[in-house]
Design an enzyme around this catalytic site. Structure first.
Site, PDB file in Angstrom:
ATOM      1  N   ILE A  70       0.840  -1.204   0.000  1.00  0.00           N
ATOM      2  CA  ILE A  70       0.000   0.000   0.000  1.00  0.00           C
ATOM      3  C   ILE A  70       0.877   1.256   0.000  1.00  0.00           C
ATOM      4  O   ILE A  70       0.551   2.243  -0.659  1.00  0.00           O
ATOM      5  CB  ILE A  70      -0.950  -0.011   1.224  1.00  0.00           C
ATOM      6  CG1 ILE A  70      -1.781  -1.306   1.269  1.00  0.00           C
ATOM      7  CG2 ILE A  70      -1.843   1.210   1.228  1.00  0.00           C
ATOM      8  CD1 ILE A  70      -2.600  -1.600   0.036  1.00  0.00           C
ATOM      9  N   GLY A  71       1.975   1.195   0.710  1.00  0.00           N
ATOM     10  CA  GLY A  71       2.894   2.336   0.709  1.00  0.00           C
ATOM     11  C   GLY A  71       2.415   3.489   1.561  1.00  0.00           C
ATOM     12  O   GLY A  71       2.619   4.663   1.226  1.00  0.00           O
ATOM     13  N   LEU A  72       1.737   3.129   2.666  1.00  0.00           N
ATOM     14  CA  LEU A  72       1.381   4.128   3.675  1.00  0.00           C
ATOM     15  C   LEU A  72       0.375   5.169   3.165  1.00  0.00           C
ATOM     16  O   LEU A  72       0.389   6.327   3.579  1.00  0.00           O
ATOM     17  CB  LEU A  72       2.674   4.818   4.146  1.00  0.00           C
ATOM     18  CG  LEU A  72       2.748   5.452   5.515  1.00  0.00           C
ATOM     19  CD1 LEU A  72       2.182   4.538   6.574  1.00  0.00           C
ATOM     20  CD2 LEU A  72       4.189   5.797   5.838  1.00  0.00           C
ATOM     21  N   ASN A  98      -2.266   4.827  15.097  1.00  0.00           N
ATOM     22  CA  ASN A  98      -0.994   4.292  14.605  1.00  0.00           C
ATOM     23  C   ASN A  98      -0.288   5.411  13.841  1.00  0.00           C
ATOM     24  O   ASN A  98      -0.908   6.120  13.043  1.00  0.00           O
ATOM     25  CB  ASN A  98      -1.253   3.084  13.696  1.00  0.00           C
ATOM     26  CG  ASN A  98       0.040   2.456  13.191  1.00  0.00           C
ATOM     27  OD1 ASN A  98       0.829   3.090  12.506  1.00  0.00           O
ATOM     28  ND2 ASN A  98       0.248   1.188  13.528  1.00  0.00           N
ATOM     29  N   CYS A 129       6.870  -0.661   8.526  1.00  0.00           N
ATOM     30  CA  CYS A 129       6.227  -0.763   7.206  1.00  0.00           C
ATOM     31  C   CYS A 129       7.236  -1.269   6.188  1.00  0.00           C
ATOM     32  O   CYS A 129       8.287  -0.658   6.010  1.00  0.00           O
ATOM     33  CB  CYS A 129       5.670   0.578   6.742  1.00  0.00           C
ATOM     34  SG  CYS A 129       5.044   0.465   5.049  1.00  0.00           S
ATOM     35  N   THR A 265      -5.728  -9.152   8.538  1.00  0.00           N
ATOM     36  CA  THR A 265      -6.190  -9.477   7.186  1.00  0.00           C
ATOM     37  C   THR A 265      -7.606 -10.046   7.155  1.00  0.00           C
ATOM     38  O   THR A 265      -8.357  -9.796   6.213  1.00  0.00           O
ATOM     39  CB  THR A 265      -5.184 -10.476   6.565  1.00  0.00           C
ATOM     40  OG1 THR A 265      -3.895  -9.870   6.617  1.00  0.00           O
ATOM     41  CG2 THR A 265      -5.524 -10.806   5.126  1.00  0.00           C
TER      42      THR A 265
HETATM   43  O1  RRO Z   1       0.942   0.778   3.985  1.00  0.00           O
HETATM   44  C1  RRO Z   1       1.596  -0.271   3.857  1.00  0.00           C
HETATM   45  O2  RRO Z   1       2.103  -0.621   2.783  1.00  0.00           O
HETATM   46  C2  RRO Z   1       1.863  -1.148   5.006  1.00  0.00           C
HETATM   47  C3  RRO Z   1       2.221  -0.697   6.257  1.00  0.00           C
HETATM   48 BR1  RRO Z   1       2.226   1.127   6.695  1.00  0.00          BR
HETATM   49  C4  RRO Z   1       2.571  -1.625   7.259  1.00  0.00           C
HETATM   50  O3  RRO Z   1       2.920  -1.294   8.401  1.00  0.00           O
HETATM   51  N1  RRO Z   1       2.558  -2.937   6.947  1.00  0.00           N
HETATM   52  C5  RRO Z   1       2.204  -3.374   5.723  1.00  0.00           C
HETATM   53  O4  RRO Z   1       2.196  -4.592   5.473  1.00  0.00           O
HETATM   54  N2  RRO Z   1       1.860  -2.471   4.757  1.00  0.00           N
END
Ligand code: RRO
Length: 313
Positions: A70-72, A98, A129, A265
């Site tokens: 997802i990339g935050l 968070n 992340c 999930t």
């Molecule tokens: O947003 C993400 O890609 C992401 C986060 Br911030 C995280 O802490 N763990 C993850 O698996 N994806």
């Protein structure tokens, strides 16, 4: 039967929370799910500025799990304050914010922006992340940085401070010990494991970012081993996360040493899973004549002489 759990002065109704990134900001499901049946909600990671996240494709299903990159992606802390906090003030379960950031200054600024809101019961700090170039794992795999982040944030809040650790290190227990000694109130164990999938016809990686974070039942045994390792190393409570889909899974985490658990999930399959798991734990304890769910925490019977983990501690 006592289901509640107290962490640094904050009492959770029960020991089941929903994990960051799998439940939005908590407000989207109001009216669909009885969030007050949960011990708590952990919000999607918040950064100072809004972020679009990584390009698509950023989710792919795998055997008994999924990979995400997802990339935050998030709305940023100001919009969270303006649009989400008023709605969250209507619910009675604990809301944990968070926080993720690409610098120590940003972690501090986001925490300071949120600290005065009563509805924010505590903080979970994401140093794990796997899908961003700055911050994320470059912090979470460096003990000196994790220590510094914990120290700086501890100075800035009296609310419960939970550090979410990555399993993508050799010995997660060393990181748990380090944050405990800087005043963290708890650790969340674990964030996702780095994984990768390839389309055999196109030869392209299934995620735009090549690798992503693996979650779901596929990682449950790994997560339980990490919880067990951390439980042997620290006194602060552990929030266990990784592939929980049922109350039986949740009890396995409690026995390994988790004081509470987070459903991640599986919320995408059933957003009511957390409430159902909490009800299942309660019924199991009543049937077993257990008067407090806490009696299960760390109650695994393990032959320590035969465990490889003991030599790491
Ligand atoms: O947003 C993400 O890609 C992401 C986060 Br911030 C995280 O802490 N763990 C993850 O698996 N994806």
């Amino acid at each position: 039967m006592n289901e509640s759990f107290t962490l640094a002065g904050l009492t959770f109704r029960n020991r089941v929370l929903v994990a960051s990134g799998t439940f939005g900001y908590g407000d989207e499901v109001l009216g669909l799910v009885d969030v007050n049946a949960l011990g708590g909600i952990v919000t999607k990671s918040l950064s100072m500025k809004p972020r679009d996240g990584n390009p698509a494709p950023r989710i792919t299903e795998t055997a008994s799990g999924m990979l995400n990159s997802i990339g935050l992606a998030n709305i940023g802390v100001q919009k969270f304050i303006e649009e989400k906090i008023p709605k969250l003030s209507l619910i009675s379960c604990a809301v944990i914010a968070n926080i993720a950031a690409s610098s120590i200054e940003e972690y501090c600024a986001v925490l300071e922006a949120l600290d005065s809101f009563e509805v924010i019961a505590g903080f979970e700090i994401n140093v794990s992340c796997p899908n961003v170039k700055e911050g994320g794992l470059s912090f979470g795999t460096d003990k000196t940085k994790v220590v510094l982040i914990t120290k700086e944030l501890r100075r800035r809040t009296k609310k419960p401070l939970i550090i979410k650790l990555t399993p993508n290190v050799t010995h997660i227990s060393e990181f748990a010990r380090a944050v405990e000694s800087e005043g963290a109130d708890a650790v969340s164990v674990i964030n996702t494991l780095i994984g990768m999938a390839i389309d055999i016809r196109t030869h392209k990686t299934k995620l735009s970012t090549v690798t992503g974070g693996l979650s779901g039942p596929a990682i449950k045994p790994v997560a339980i081993a990490k919880v067990y390792e951390v439980y042997r190393a620290v006194k602060i409570p552990i929030l266990g996360i990784g592939g929980i889909t049922s109350w039986e899974d949740a009890i396995e985490f409690l026995l390994a040493g988790a004081s509470a658990i987070q459903v991640g999930t599986y919320n995408f399959v059933d957003p009511s899973a957390g409430a159902k798991i909490a009800a299942g734990i309660k019924l199991f304890c009543e049937q077993q004549s257990i008067s407090d769910v806490g009696e299960l925490v760390g109650a695994v019977q393990a032959e320590r002489k035969l465990s490889v983990i003991e030599s790491w501690l």
